[in-house]
Design an enzyme around this catalytic site. Sequence first.
Site, short mmCIF file in Angstrom:
data_model
loop_
_atom_site.label_atom_id
_atom_site.label_comp_id
_atom_site.label_asym_id
_atom_site.label_seq_id
_atom_site.Cartn_x
_atom_site.Cartn_y
_atom_site.Cartn_z
N ASP A 180 50.79 36.54 44.00
CA ASP A 180 51.63 35.60 44.76
C ASP A 180 53.10 35.74 44.39
O ASP A 180 53.98 35.59 45.24
CB ASP A 180 51.16 34.16 44.53
CG ASP A 180 49.80 33.91 45.16
OD1 ASP A 180 49.46 34.62 46.13
OD2 ASP A 180 49.08 33.00 44.70
N HIS A 196 44.99 29.16 49.84
CA HIS A 196 45.61 30.10 50.78
C HIS A 196 44.93 30.05 52.14
O HIS A 196 45.58 29.98 53.19
CB HIS A 196 45.51 31.54 50.24
CG HIS A 196 46.36 31.81 49.03
ND1 HIS A 196 47.71 31.54 48.99
CD2 HIS A 196 46.03 32.36 47.82
CE1 HIS A 196 48.19 31.90 47.80
NE2 HIS A 196 47.20 32.40 47.09
N HIS A 246 41.81 28.36 44.20
CA HIS A 246 43.12 28.98 44.43
C HIS A 246 43.13 29.72 45.77
O HIS A 246 44.03 29.52 46.61
CB HIS A 246 43.43 29.96 43.28
CG HIS A 246 44.70 30.73 43.45
ND1 HIS A 246 45.82 30.48 42.68
CD2 HIS A 246 45.05 31.73 44.29
CE1 HIS A 246 46.80 31.30 43.05
NE2 HIS A 246 46.35 32.08 44.03
N GLU A 247 42.14 30.58 45.98
CA GLU A 247 42.08 31.35 47.22
C GLU A 247 41.80 30.45 48.43
O GLU A 247 42.27 30.72 49.53
CB GLU A 247 41.02 32.45 47.11
CG GLU A 247 41.27 33.47 46.02
CD GLU A 247 42.62 34.15 46.17
OE1 GLU A 247 43.10 34.31 47.30
OE2 GLU A 247 43.22 34.51 45.13
#
Length: 253
Positions: free
Chosen positions: A103, A13, A9-10
């Site tokens: 988010d 980004h 997930h990170e």
Amino acid sequence: MIFTIVFIHELGHAVTARFFKWTIYKIELLPFGGVAEVEDTSNKPFHEELIVILAGPVQHLWMMVLSYYCIALPFWSTYDHQLFIWHNMMILLFNVLPILPLDGGRLLQLLFMYRFPYAQAITVMRNVSLFFLLVLCFIASVIYLSLHLWMILIFLLIIHYLEWKQRYYTFMKFILGKQSSSIFTKQANVHVSNLITVKEAVKLCKRGSSLTFNYFDPTVGKHVQLHEEIIRVAYLDRKRIHHRICDLTPAQF
């Protein structure tokens, strides 16, 4: 399994931010989540930050699809798949809550910044975020008792306190960023009183816009236009912060 999901997930980004040539300071994996720390985004183009924010939640979609097809493989059982889907859904749903720095909170804050002046958007979003965070605290206290949830909530409460404590520094970064940035999506006009102070006027500055302040000056009997750059320079000069904008003229700078 959870750390892998959070890491991907990170990474979503971070890779997207890197694509836009943003500076990435670090990615932290904590026992209750992760944080991708990038450079200040207060003067970045709206579309870039929108894509960077969405790049995290989107990762959960392909991970869940991949897990489904991995059921046929010997190392991935139906139980593994169900557990993986559960973790993904919980992380995804929690992450889209309108709470900073999740988010969902960042998306809502971006919308506020698009509609309102920067200072107002930050203040409104801080209040909205704190409201939903307190609702979660109530749920964690009365309805769903969980040590893991309380760890996350305490972390978020600390983040809120630190953000509130640094609110002046955050606003100054925005103003200084506009001084050195030429990225404006549009020109805009704003009508104000000639008696408004520099401190009040600078709070009308918007992200993604270059403002022209219009006011009627009774001393000369005509309308006057003042570019926001003059307001910003006066604001950074602490001796002029309480001056009225009618006392500022382009010739002074």
